[in-house]
Design a protein around this motif. Structure first.
Motif, PDB file in Angstrom:
ATOM      1  N   THR A  53       1.033  -1.240  -0.001  1.00  0.00           N
ATOM      2  CA  THR A  53       0.075  -0.044   0.135  1.00  0.00           C
ATOM      3  C   THR A  53       0.759   1.218  -0.252  1.00  0.00           C
ATOM      4  OG1 THR A  53      -1.917  -1.133   1.177  1.00  0.00           O
ATOM      5  CG2 THR A  53      -1.842   1.345   1.434  1.00  0.00           C
ATOM      6  N   LEU A  54       2.019   1.331   0.882  1.00  0.00           N
ATOM      7  CA  LEU A  54       2.687   2.600   0.912  1.00  0.00           C
ATOM      8  C   LEU A  54       3.146   2.894  -0.489  1.00  0.00           C
ATOM      9  CD1 LEU A  54       3.904   4.500   2.699  1.00  0.00           C
ATOM     10  CD2 LEU A  54       6.070   3.071   3.108  1.00  0.00           C
ATOM     11  N   HIS A  55       3.781   1.888  -1.513  1.00  0.00           N
ATOM     12  CA  HIS A  55       4.444   2.201  -2.467  1.00  0.00           C
ATOM     13  C   HIS A  55       3.301   2.907  -3.555  1.00  0.00           C
ATOM     14  CE1 HIS A  55       8.366   0.420  -1.921  1.00  0.00           C
ATOM     15  NE2 HIS A  55       8.225  -0.553  -1.836  1.00  0.00           N
ATOM     16  N   LEU A  56       2.204   2.159  -3.566  1.00  0.00           N
ATOM     17  CA  LEU A  56       1.117   2.509  -4.456  1.00  0.00           C
ATOM     18  C   LEU A  56       0.527   3.937  -4.032  1.00  0.00           C
ATOM     19  CD1 LEU A  56      -0.826  -0.851  -4.805  1.00  0.00           C
ATOM     20  CD2 LEU A  56       0.453   0.561  -6.487  1.00  0.00           C
ATOM     21  N   LEU A  57       0.333   4.422  -2.460  1.00  0.00           N
ATOM     22  CA  LEU A  57      -0.021   5.583  -1.990  1.00  0.00           C
ATOM     23  C   LEU A  57       0.785   6.771  -2.568  1.00  0.00           C
ATOM     24  CD1 LEU A  57      -1.771   7.354  -0.217  1.00  0.00           C
ATOM     25  CD2 LEU A  57      -0.292   6.851   1.600  1.00  0.00           C
ATOM     26  N   LYS A  58       2.356   6.414  -2.595  1.00  0.00           N
ATOM     27  CA  LYS A  58       3.312   7.333  -2.902  1.00  0.00           C
ATOM     28  C   LYS A  58       3.320   7.793  -4.343  1.00  0.00           C
ATOM     29  CE  LYS A  58       5.464   8.079   1.086  1.00  0.00           C
ATOM     30  NZ  LYS A  58       5.481   9.518   1.738  1.00  0.00           N
ATOM     31  N   ARG A  59       2.521   6.679  -5.014  1.00  0.00           N
ATOM     32  CA  ARG A  59       2.380   6.994  -6.582  1.00  0.00           C
ATOM     33  C   ARG A  59       1.124   7.940  -6.801  1.00  0.00           C
ATOM     34  NH1 ARG A  59       4.378   1.433  -7.060  1.00  0.00           N
ATOM     35  NH2 ARG A  59       6.557   1.501  -7.929  1.00  0.00           N
ATOM     36  N   ALA A  60       0.345   7.844  -5.972  1.00  0.00           N
ATOM     37  CA  ALA A  60      -0.857   8.772  -6.164  1.00  0.00           C
ATOM     38  C   ALA A  60      -0.621  10.089  -6.071  1.00  0.00           C
ATOM     39  CB  ALA A  60      -2.041   8.277  -5.007  1.00  0.00           C
ATOM     40  N   GLU A  61      -0.951  10.988  -6.701  1.00  0.00           N
ATOM     41  CA  GLU A  61      -0.673  12.464  -6.654  1.00  0.00           C
ATOM     42  C   GLU A  61      -1.583  13.213  -5.978  1.00  0.00           C
ATOM     43  OE1 GLU A  61      -0.115  13.933 -10.566  1.00  0.00           O
ATOM     44  OE2 GLU A  61       1.148  12.222 -11.396  1.00  0.00           O
ATOM     45  N   ILE A  62      -1.507  12.863  -4.705  1.00  0.00           N
ATOM     46  CA  ILE A  62      -2.266  13.807  -3.496  1.00  0.00           C
ATOM     47  C   ILE A  62      -1.334  14.168  -2.419  1.00  0.00           C
ATOM     48  CG2 ILE A  62      -4.458  12.297  -3.921  1.00  0.00           C
ATOM     49  CD1 ILE A  62      -3.976  10.640  -1.545  1.00  0.00           C
ATOM     50  N   SER A  63      -1.815  15.237  -1.825  1.00  0.00           N
ATOM     51  CA  SER A  63      -0.862  15.973  -0.796  1.00  0.00           C
ATOM     52  C   SER A  63      -0.862  14.956   0.457  1.00  0.00           C
ATOM     53  CB  SER A  63      -1.482  17.207  -0.610  1.00  0.00           C
ATOM     54  OG  SER A  63      -2.757  17.417  -0.135  1.00  0.00           O
ATOM     55  N   GLU A  64      -1.800  14.313   0.682  1.00  0.00           N
ATOM     56  CA  GLU A  64      -1.889  13.647   1.934  1.00  0.00           C
ATOM     57  C   GLU A  64      -0.972  12.612   2.174  1.00  0.00           C
ATOM     58  OE1 GLU A  64      -5.715  15.701   1.107  1.00  0.00           O
ATOM     59  OE2 GLU A  64      -4.584  14.392   0.004  1.00  0.00           O
ATOM     60  N   ARG A  65      -0.308  11.974   0.624  1.00  0.00           N
ATOM     61  CA  ARG A  65       0.911  10.907   1.083  1.00  0.00           C
ATOM     62  C   ARG A  65       2.020  11.374   1.756  1.00  0.00           C
ATOM     63  NH1 ARG A  65       2.738  11.326  -5.417  1.00  0.00           N
ATOM     64  NH2 ARG A  65       3.614  13.273  -5.266  1.00  0.00           N
ATOM     65  N   LYS A  66       2.216  12.738   1.691  1.00  0.00           N
ATOM     66  CA  LYS A  66       3.471  12.994   1.870  1.00  0.00           C
ATOM     67  C   LYS A  66       3.937  12.807   3.510  1.00  0.00           C
ATOM     68  CE  LYS A  66       3.935  16.683  -1.492  1.00  0.00           C
ATOM     69  NZ  LYS A  66       3.734  18.050  -1.795  1.00  0.00           N
ATOM     70  N   GLY A  67       5.042  12.294   3.807  1.00  0.00           N
ATOM     71  CA  GLY A  67       5.504  12.201   5.071  1.00  0.00           C
ATOM     72  C   GLY A  67       5.370  10.835   5.630  1.00  0.00           C
ATOM     73  N   TYR A  68       4.625   9.936   4.987  1.00  0.00           N
ATOM     74  CA  TYR A  68       4.569   8.604   5.370  1.00  0.00           C
ATOM     75  C   TYR A  68       5.624   7.627   5.073  1.00  0.00           C
ATOM     76  CZ  TYR A  68      -0.349   9.628   6.952  1.00  0.00           C
ATOM     77  OH  TYR A  68      -1.366   9.926   7.651  1.00  0.00           O
ATOM     78  N   GLY A  69       6.029   6.934   5.890  1.00  0.00           N
ATOM     79  CA  GLY A  69       6.963   5.839   5.644  1.00  0.00           C
ATOM     80  C   GLY A  69       6.695   4.420   6.197  1.00  0.00           C
ATOM     81  N   GLY A  70       7.406   3.432   6.132  1.00  0.00           N
ATOM     82  CA  GLY A  70       7.115   2.132   7.023  1.00  0.00           C
ATOM     83  C   GLY A  70       8.278   1.427   7.238  1.00  0.00           C
ATOM     84  N   PHE A  71       8.007   0.618   8.463  1.00  0.00           N
ATOM     85  CA  PHE A  71       8.913  -0.347   8.953  1.00  0.00           C
ATOM     86  C   PHE A  71       8.503  -1.374   9.035  1.00  0.00           C
ATOM     87  CE2 PHE A  71      11.398  -2.133  12.460  1.00  0.00           C
ATOM     88  CZ  PHE A  71      12.782  -1.618  12.207  1.00  0.00           C
ATOM     89  N   PRO A  72       9.257  -2.248   8.154  1.00  0.00           N
ATOM     90  CA  PRO A  72       8.760  -3.971   8.063  1.00  0.00           C
ATOM     91  C   PRO A  72       9.158  -4.612   9.200  1.00  0.00           C
ATOM     92  CG  PRO A  72      10.471  -3.709   6.520  1.00  0.00           C
ATOM     93  CD  PRO A  72      10.272  -2.252   7.290  1.00  0.00           C
ATOM     94  N   VAL A  73       8.284  -5.354   9.625  1.00  0.00           N
ATOM     95  CA  VAL A  73       8.515  -6.686  10.811  1.00  0.00           C
ATOM     96  C   VAL A  73       7.891  -7.982  10.380  1.00  0.00           C
ATOM     97  CG1 VAL A  73       8.123  -7.008  13.284  1.00  0.00           C
ATOM     98  CG2 VAL A  73       8.215  -4.768  12.525  1.00  0.00           C
ATOM     99  N   SER A  74       8.980  -8.838  10.283  1.00  0.00           N
ATOM    100  CA  SER A  74       8.521 -10.150   9.951  1.00  0.00           C
ATOM    101  C   SER A  74       8.078 -10.972  11.345  1.00  0.00           C
ATOM    102  CB  SER A  74       9.518 -10.805   9.077  1.00  0.00           C
ATOM    103  OG  SER A  74      10.678 -10.911   9.729  1.00  0.00           O
ATOM    104  N   GLY A  75       7.526 -12.121  11.055  1.00  0.00           N
ATOM    105  CA  GLY A  75       7.387 -13.057  12.211  1.00  0.00           C
ATOM    106  C   GLY A  75       7.566 -14.497  11.857  1.00  0.00           C
ATOM    107  N   LEU A  76       7.753 -15.151  12.945  1.00  0.00           N
ATOM    108  CA  LEU A  76       8.063 -16.696  13.049  1.00  0.00           C
ATOM    109  C   LEU A  76       7.190 -17.381  14.000  1.00  0.00           C
ATOM    110  CD1 LEU A  76      11.588 -17.114  12.698  1.00  0.00           C
ATOM    111  CD2 LEU A  76      10.158 -17.471  10.906  1.00  0.00           C
ATOM    112  N   TRP A  77       6.320 -18.520  13.881  1.00  0.00           N
ATOM    113  CA  TRP A  77       5.669 -19.323  14.815  1.00  0.00           C
ATOM    114  C   TRP A  77       6.221 -20.545  15.346  1.00  0.00           C
ATOM    115  CZ3 TRP A  77       1.706 -16.903  16.922  1.00  0.00           C
ATOM    116  CH2 TRP A  77       0.742 -16.134  16.101  1.00  0.00           C
TER     117      TRP A  77
END
Length: 500
Positions: free
Chosen positions: A251-275
């Motif tokens: 979602t973050l990548h696609l949001l960054k491609r949308a030409e809307i001002s609300e997209r600015k300033g958002y980033g992401g930190f990935p966390v994986s998991g194991l069971w």
């Protein structure tokens, strides 16, 4: 699963990017509100609900804030805040109402996705016991949690969770709470059931193995959406008046491609998991609960340890974890370049500040990645003291992307929740974040519809239908005990759960 390649519909009312629980929920709601609305769904994998919504990938299945202690944090002064727990519990009741509506319409069957499983919080140590008792007393003030039972009686805890209590030292101070009306929800199955129903509805086209690439304003208030079929590599374009980006980590990548001002300033930190998945059928059979403990210092919410009963593919499973890990991928089936390529001039500073202010999280993730099988087993034995390493196997869980956003005072902050970003004109919406996610899907999508379909949403026809789908929409169930009791009783019966 093999799906026929379908022709792209060049003009459509709604585009949903991603075939997860959020898109499925929004799609069903919109088709019920307006049967004539046209929808196209783009999913890059060959099946719906197989990334974050899948039962193996989801960190928590049935989040209703009954037992998840991270939703009731203790402040430095010792006080406890239950606001988030109350909001999540209310939202889960709305989800139950919507699922009950779908069952009544014969779109889905309860046994396909929901099972009654008690929710238990279990802690040990004097400080943690004091915290749990204080939490319990505070939560009793809300009707949402009135059925909760608190005990320090080891015999009673052994009745609730015999596997967890067996072999525990008699000198250990321990306490637990239990909500018998808790549930296990297989969101992967629920998603696929809704998507199958959508596929049968006129005006809905679902494209599997199709990747959303970009979206550009068309100059008339709508959006040109660019996609690529991953089987034949063909690129195409369609036009839509509304776009929802519910593509999990993508979602973050696609949001960054949308030409809307609300997209600015958002980033992401990935966390994986194991069971750790239990291989001992005797243990699996004896345990029937979701038992949550307290997270380690610095641990993200998706890593709150729990001994978890789940129904997956018609089988009862027992999981422990999740153990956190780190990968630069934003999706389980993503690319190692996801994180580096997400850094832009508008979010670089927030990401740097958030990283500097969350060093305990970084340290925690490094320690988790370096864990040996014996160290994971030692963590497991805190919850199941007598178990053997050979009773368990390691299984990969899902990938989450925690939200990083601008903050005027701190530069950037790391958020452990979900956030909906909506364009000023309401023609684009994107869902970022993780926990509690799926459990609150109905409430999140109801809010999105209100924000993005304002004119239609205010019409009497839509308001009447919304109340039919979700009778408690717009009602504070935490302040309306009568309606809460009524809705719990009604949905328990429809969803074939034990009487609430």
């Amino acid at each position: 699963m093999t799906h026929t390649i379908k022709s792209l519909v060049k003009e459509t009312d709604v585009v949903l990017m991603g075939a997860g629980i959020m898109s499925a929920t929004l799609g069903m709601m919109l088709k019920e509100l307006d049967p004539d609305i046209t929808i196209q769904i783009f999913e890059r994998l060959d099946e719906a609900g197989t990334e974050s919504s899948d039962a193996w990938n989801n960190a928590g299945t049935g989040h209703s804030a009954f037992c998840e202690l991270n939703y009731t944090p203790q402040k430095p002064d010792g006080s406890i805040n239950i606001y988030k727990a109350t909001r999540i519990a209310e939202s889960f009741e709305l989800s139950r109402e919507f699922w009950a509506y779908l069952v009544q319409k014969k779109y889905i069957q309860p046994h396909e996705f929901i099972t009654q499983v008690p929710h238990i919080s279990l802690v040990w140590g004097e400080d943690n016991v004091t915290y749990l008792k204080k939490r319990y007393d505070l939560m009793q003030e809300s009707p949402l949690f009135r059925g909760m039972i608190y005990t320090e009686d080891r015999d009673r805890m052994s009745e609730w969770a015999p596997v967890v209590m067996r072999g525990r030292k008699s000198t250990q101070t321990v306490a637990a709470t239990c909500m018998d009306i808790g549930t296990d929800v297989n969101f992967g199955n629920l998603t696929r059931c809704m998507i199958r129903q959508l596929e049968q509805m006129p005006g809905v086209t679902i494209h599997y193995n199709t990747e959303a690439l970009d979206l550009d304003p068309d100059g008339t208030g709508g959006w040109d959406v660019f996609v690529r079929n991953l089987l034949n590599r063909k690129k195409e374009k369609c036009n839509s008046r509304f776009v929802f980006i519910g593509a999990g980590g993508a979602t973050l990548h696609l949001l960054k491609r949308a030409e809307i001002s609300e997209r600015k300033g958002y980033g992401g930190f990935p966390v994986s998991g194991l069971w750790l998945k239990c291989l001992n059928e005797e243990l699996v059979a004896k345990h029937h609960a979701k038992v949550y403990g307290k997270a380690s210092v610095g641990a993200p919410p998706m890593s709150v340890p729990h001994v978890d009963t789940r129904m997956i593919n018609g089988r009862k499973e027992l999981l422990f974890g999740p153990f956190a890990g780190f990968s630069t991928k934003f999706l389980k089936n993503g690319s190692l370049m996801d994180l580096p390529s997400s850094i832009r001039p508008d979010n670089a500073i927030p990401m740097i500040f958030a990283g500097l202010k969350n060093m305990p999280l970084t340290k925690y993730l490094i320690e988790q990645v370096r864990q040996t099988p014996e160290e994971r087993h030692a963590a497991l034995r805190e919850y199941i003291p007598f178990t053997k390493l050979t009773d368990w196997e390691l299984k990969e869980a899902g990938q989450r992307v925690q939200v990083i956003k601008k903050d005027k005072e701190k530069g950037g902050v790391l958020e452990f929740g979900t956030e909906v970003v909506v364009s000023k004109d309401g023609t684009v919406a994107a869902l970022l974040g993780a926990s509690p996610g799926a459990s609150t899907a109905a409430a999140v999508m109801l809010d999105l519809i209100t924000r993005c379909f304002g004119v239609e949403g205010k019409a009497e026809k839509w308001q009447t239908k919304l109340k039919e789908m979700v009778p408690s929409f717009g009602v504070s169930l935490s302040e309306n005990e009568g309606q809460l009791e009524t809705t719990r009783k009604r949905t328990a019966e429809i969803l074939q759960l034990k009487k609430a």
